[in-house]
Scaffold this active site. Structure first.
Site, PDB file in Angstrom:
ATOM      1  N   GLN A 127     -60.847 -30.335 -14.709  1.00 40.55           N
ATOM      2  CA  GLN A 127     -60.683 -29.048 -14.016  1.00 40.55           C
ATOM      3  C   GLN A 127     -61.945 -28.605 -13.279  1.00 40.55           C
ATOM      4  O   GLN A 127     -61.996 -27.503 -12.760  1.00 40.55           O
ATOM      5  CB  GLN A 127     -60.311 -27.959 -15.053  1.00 40.55           C
ATOM      6  CG  GLN A 127     -58.932 -28.101 -15.649  1.00 40.55           C
ATOM      7  CD  GLN A 127     -57.817 -27.889 -14.631  1.00 40.55           C
ATOM      8  OE1 GLN A 127     -58.016 -27.334 -13.549  1.00 40.55           O
ATOM      9  NE2 GLN A 127     -56.614 -28.342 -14.985  1.00 40.55           N
ATOM     10  N   GLY A 143     -56.417 -38.773 -15.634  1.00 37.34           N
ATOM     11  CA  GLY A 143     -57.325 -38.099 -16.570  1.00 37.34           C
ATOM     12  C   GLY A 143     -57.029 -38.456 -18.016  1.00 37.34           C
ATOM     13  O   GLY A 143     -57.940 -38.637 -18.829  1.00 37.34           O
ATOM     14  N   HIS A 179     -54.875 -35.947  -8.989  1.00 42.48           N
ATOM     15  CA  HIS A 179     -53.837 -35.010  -8.531  1.00 42.48           C
ATOM     16  C   HIS A 179     -54.258 -33.554  -8.718  1.00 42.48           C
ATOM     17  O   HIS A 179     -53.563 -32.645  -8.293  1.00 42.48           O
ATOM     18  CB  HIS A 179     -52.489 -35.308  -9.191  1.00 42.48           C
ATOM     19  CG  HIS A 179     -52.383 -34.901 -10.625  1.00 42.48           C
ATOM     20  ND1 HIS A 179     -51.677 -33.786 -11.017  1.00 42.48           N
ATOM     21  CD2 HIS A 179     -52.893 -35.440 -11.747  1.00 42.48           C
ATOM     22  CE1 HIS A 179     -51.755 -33.671 -12.346  1.00 42.48           C
ATOM     23  NE2 HIS A 179     -52.489 -34.666 -12.800  1.00 42.48           N
ATOM     24  N   CYS A 220     -48.972 -28.644 -20.016  1.00 40.57           N
ATOM     25  CA  CYS A 220     -48.778 -29.626 -21.067  1.00 40.57           C
ATOM     26  C   CYS A 220     -48.358 -28.987 -22.374  1.00 40.57           C
ATOM     27  O   CYS A 220     -47.765 -29.631 -23.219  1.00 40.57           O
ATOM     28  CB  CYS A 220     -50.057 -30.428 -21.293  1.00 40.57           C
ATOM     29  SG  CYS A 220     -50.668 -31.149 -19.775  1.00 40.57           S
ATOM     30  N   THR A 280     -53.925 -54.626 -12.257  1.00 37.14           N
ATOM     31  CA  THR A 280     -54.137 -54.651 -10.806  1.00 37.14           C
ATOM     32  C   THR A 280     -54.451 -53.252 -10.296  1.00 37.14           C
ATOM     33  O   THR A 280     -53.764 -52.291 -10.631  1.00 37.14           O
ATOM     34  CB  THR A 280     -52.873 -55.200 -10.118  1.00 37.14           C
ATOM     35  OG1 THR A 280     -52.659 -56.527 -10.603  1.00 37.14           O
ATOM     36  CG2 THR A 280     -53.037 -55.232  -8.615  1.00 37.14           C
TER      37      THR A 280
END
Lengths: 405, 385
Positions: free
Chosen positions: B178, B69, B201, B325, B237
């Site tokens: 979210q 994100g 995740h 965070c 990659t």
């Protein structure tokens, strides 16, 4: 609507005289093949109709398959009812309601082979017509060109009702036109030519030239997948893969550039002809179209065709590219044909091929080559695979992998 | 153990992990390699992209894989600002964005861009009229999140979309990290949205993978230069096992989405019912349609959020302060500060965030444990007197 059977009408039969029996037998066999995975379905070939009794099998799925069987002119999904007026009326109403759209016109058309039935054709027409007229809104009667024709067939055993006339693929049942080899590349034209061969009842086997390591496995997988699409019109097609790299390398080494293409094509035709002879077949088909590329000028065709007296049939010879593409789209091969994998026709294509090759020159250049040895080694390397309708080759792995998602 | 910290990260789903493992073991080649192993990887990559596009209702060409994100947000914002700098240097965002959005704008400000940060009301919601007033002829980007990560406010994305219909050259980015799987997708992902970020995740897939939706025809400058992967826009990659895992997780997530969201809403409602009207407790995430079903933020006045987190942790109940965070910097609990919540209340806030595997029994256990804690601290703080 729960249909009980499908009535199939034959195409082009009036001219077939004594071969009629072969035709009907072959068609019944081909229908059996495409419906193989519906064991409950019964197939009854009669002299004027083929009856497919559904016994509960799903009509829509069977319809999809029948659409592609050559030799079927038209067919009608049908419901069998008991011989009472009430049953006829009830089922007629259901049939009409299932297919009726606002504004449509209709008529009733009765045929009676059981002349002991209590109502005659005119009585039935008007009784059932009145019944439908009073029970359905905005239904109009039209005798000349109705949108829906409700057919009532009064037979000894029961009464059969249908109101749809569906168009089949036409043509001749595959197998009634003899057997031939088809030179299949991965391009747009040869699948269309294959389709047209099948449509005339010719049972074909694919001959495909491949040249590893110059061509990739994907090019061959693409040709096989094209074959699998075409197999849905015939049931099953043999795919004969012929290794061609040694021949191409040798020609490249020993023949002047302008004649590379002509000599390569002559080798392809020789190989196709050898395979045809071994497999007791009568002709070679290919996707050549006059004037499309250098190998397809009349001069080129003349120089290439010099190696055999077997009939070489070119179903798309006089079609425009746009017409070929339209047909390729219709039969479902176009999207696959335009996938860009190098095939053996393009890898050793000279920059300036002769568009007017001379036969005596070609013969002279070929004297430098061990033609018989090259042909024999290529024939020794042939691999034959039977390909079934809808089989996947290109994305086989992907289908397995995406099951993880 | 009760895990109520799903907005920080979710536990990987065993079926998703299995996909990850299988792809890592069997389909390991570089999707850019020419050989057939590489081709197989490439096909798998595109099959994943196709599945995700179908599930999200986008075109396959509109899905770009990123490392998560944060990268998707940075790319959408910086990529637009740089791409469109010739046309103007004014950017608009809200004052309640996730750090990966807020700090991207700060970085652009340092490079000479002008940034307007829209204020929010006491529910943490931006106003469309404020946005209308902020727009000027130099505006090239509007970035507003779909669902607030700290208190669960659903932003008026549909109304903003209507307004921006009249400004077709402005790129509209929505951080939807979210928002997916909460039965509100049409409210936060409208046809006017040009760019939208997701992070795997947050829905039981591996970390280190995410995506940016970029509407066909919209241009953003790449931030990574290199081998030209992702149509030349995001070199590097591709992380195929994680991408396949994400594709599978989205499929599982959107299966019975409404039921999952209802389950989360029921847990939230039960705890809110217990908390409401308790002296000293302030709820920031009311039970109504303006809020996401899975986030519940509240404060116990006088007790620092951090203290509550550790007290609950002793009972094996895992929650966050307002966002993982920002948890080391409680003073900047940004959404609550932007809502003009007093500092001493804001620093007391904790966030519970649910997923479909949480149960009403867990809500009961939480209430039982929390009730003891509450009564203890209430006595210490003379609450209700």
């Amino acid at each position: 609507m729960k249909y009980t059977e499908i009535m199939i009408r034959y195409g082009e039969l009036s001219t077939k005289g004594k071969n009629r029996k072969d035709f009907i037998g072959r068609l019944a066999g081909n229908v059996t093949k495409v419906l193989r995975d519906f064991p409950e379905v019964e197939i009854h070939p009669k002299h004027d109709r083929l009856h497919v009794i559904l016994n509960g099998a799903p009509f829509t799925e069977i319809d999809q398959r029948l659409k592609k069987v050559f030799g079927i002119q038209t067919y009608s999904p049908t419901v069998k009812v008991a011989k009472t007026l009430a049953d006829i009326e009830k089922t007629s109403l259901e049939l009409m309601q299932a297919t009726f759209k606002k504004g449509m016109t209709f008529k009733v058309n009765t045929k009676r082979s059981d002349h002991h039935f209590e109502y005659d054709t005119n009585e039935l027409n008007s009784l059932v017509g009145d019944y439908l007229f009073t029970n359905m809104d905005s239904l109009k009667v039209e005798m000349k060109h109705p949108d829906l024709v409700l057919r009532i067939e009064v037979r000894q055993d029961a009464i059969y009702l249908s109101n749809q006339l569906l168009h089949g693929a036409g043509g001749m049942p595959v197998g009634t036109g003899g057997r031939a080899v088809m030179m299949l590349s991965g391009g747009i034209d040869s699948p269309v030519a294959s389709y047209l061969a099948l449509k005339r009842g010719v049972d074909i086997e694919m001959v495909h030239f491949y040249s590893p390591p110059y061509t990739t496995e994907k090019a061959m997988a693409k040709a096989k997948e094209l074959t699998a699409i075409l197999a849905s019109y015939s049931g099953r097609i043999n795919f004969i893969a012929v290794p061609f790299a040694e021949i191409q390398e040798t020609i490249k080494e020993k023949v002047p550039e302008g004649y590379l293409m002509t000599v390569q094509r002559r080798f392809m035709l020789r190989l196709a002809d050898e395979i045809r002879a071994k497999r007791n077949e009568l002709a070679i088909f290919n996707g050549e179209s006059v004037g499309q590329v250098a190998s397809q000028t009349l001069e080129s065709m003349f120089a290439i065709n010099d190696v055999t007296t077997t009939p070489v049939v070119r179903p798309v010879a006089t079609m425009d590219k746009t017409e070929i593409i339209a047909l390729a789209e219709k039969i479902g091969t176009f999207a696959l044909s335009i996938q860009p994998f190098e095939d053996c026709c393009t890898i050793f294509a000279p920059p300036r091929p002769k568009t007017k090759p001379k036969v005596d020159k070609v013969r002279e250049y070929e004297e430098r080559l061990d033609v018989a040895g090259l042909i024999q080694r290529a024939l020794d390397g042939i691999k034959i695979t039977a390909i079934r309708p809808g089989e996947k080759f290109l994305d086989k792995q992907m289908e397995e992998d995406t099951a993880l998602l | 153990m009760i895990y109520f910290d799903n907005s920080a990260t979710t536990k990987i789903d065993p079926a998703v992990l299995k996909t990850y493992e299988t792809v890592a073991e069997d389909i390991w080649a570089n999707p850019s390699s020419l050989h057939k192993l590489g081709d197989r990887s490439h096909q798998m990559l595109e099959a994943s992209r196709k599945q995700i596009a179908q599930l999200l209702g986008t075109k396959q060409d509109e899905i770009f894989f990123t490392s998560g994100g944060t990268e998707a947000n940075n790319w959408a914002i910086k990529g637009t600002a740089i791409q469109k700098r010739e046309f103007g240097k004014h950017l608009i965002t809200s004052s309640v964005e996730h750090a990966s959005v807020a700090n991207a704008f700060t970085a652009l400000e340092n490079l000479g861009f002008r940034v307007t940060r829209l204020p929010v009301d006491k529910e943490g919601r931006v106003s469309v009229s404020d946005l209308r007033n902020a727009l000027d002829s130099e505006t090239t980007l509007v970035s507003v999140m779909g669902v607030n990560n700290e208190i669960g406010t659903i932003q008026p994305i549909a109304e903003i979309s209507d307004l921006l219909e009249n400004y077709p050259t402005i790129q509209f980015h929505v951080d939807n990290v979210q928002a997916l799987g909460k039965n509100i997708w049409p409210r936060v992902f409208t046809p006017r949205v040009d760019l939208s970020s997701l992070s795997a995740h947050k829905f039981h897939a591996p970390r280190g993978i995410g995506l940016l939706y970029k509407k066909e025809g919209k241009m953003i400058t790449p931030l990574h230069d290199g081998g030209g992967q992702e149509k030349g826009l995001r070199s590097g990659t591709e992380n195929l096992p994680a991408i396949a895992g994400m594709a599978k997780a989205i499929r599982l997530l959107l299966n019975d989405e409404a039921e999952k969201a209802d389950k989360e809403a029921a847990i939230k409602a039960k705890i809110v019912q217990y908390l409401q009207d308790k002296p000293g407790i302030k709820i920031f995430s009311p039970v109504n349609t303006g809020f996401a079903p899975h986030i519940l933020c509240f404060a116990l006045e006088g007790i620092r959020g951090e203290t509550l987190v550790h007290t609950l942790e002793e009972q094996e109940i895992y929650v966050s302060t307002t966002s993982a965070c920002a948890s080391t910097k409680v003073d900047e609990a940004s959404t609550l500060v932007a809502m003009r919540v007093a500092d001493k209340v804001a620093t007391s806030a904790i966030r519970l965030s649910f997923d479909e595997s949480n149960t009403l029994e867990e809500a009961d256990q939480f209430i039982a444990v929390f009730d003891k804690i509450y009564r203890h601290f209430a006595k210490v703080n003379h609450l209700g007197e």
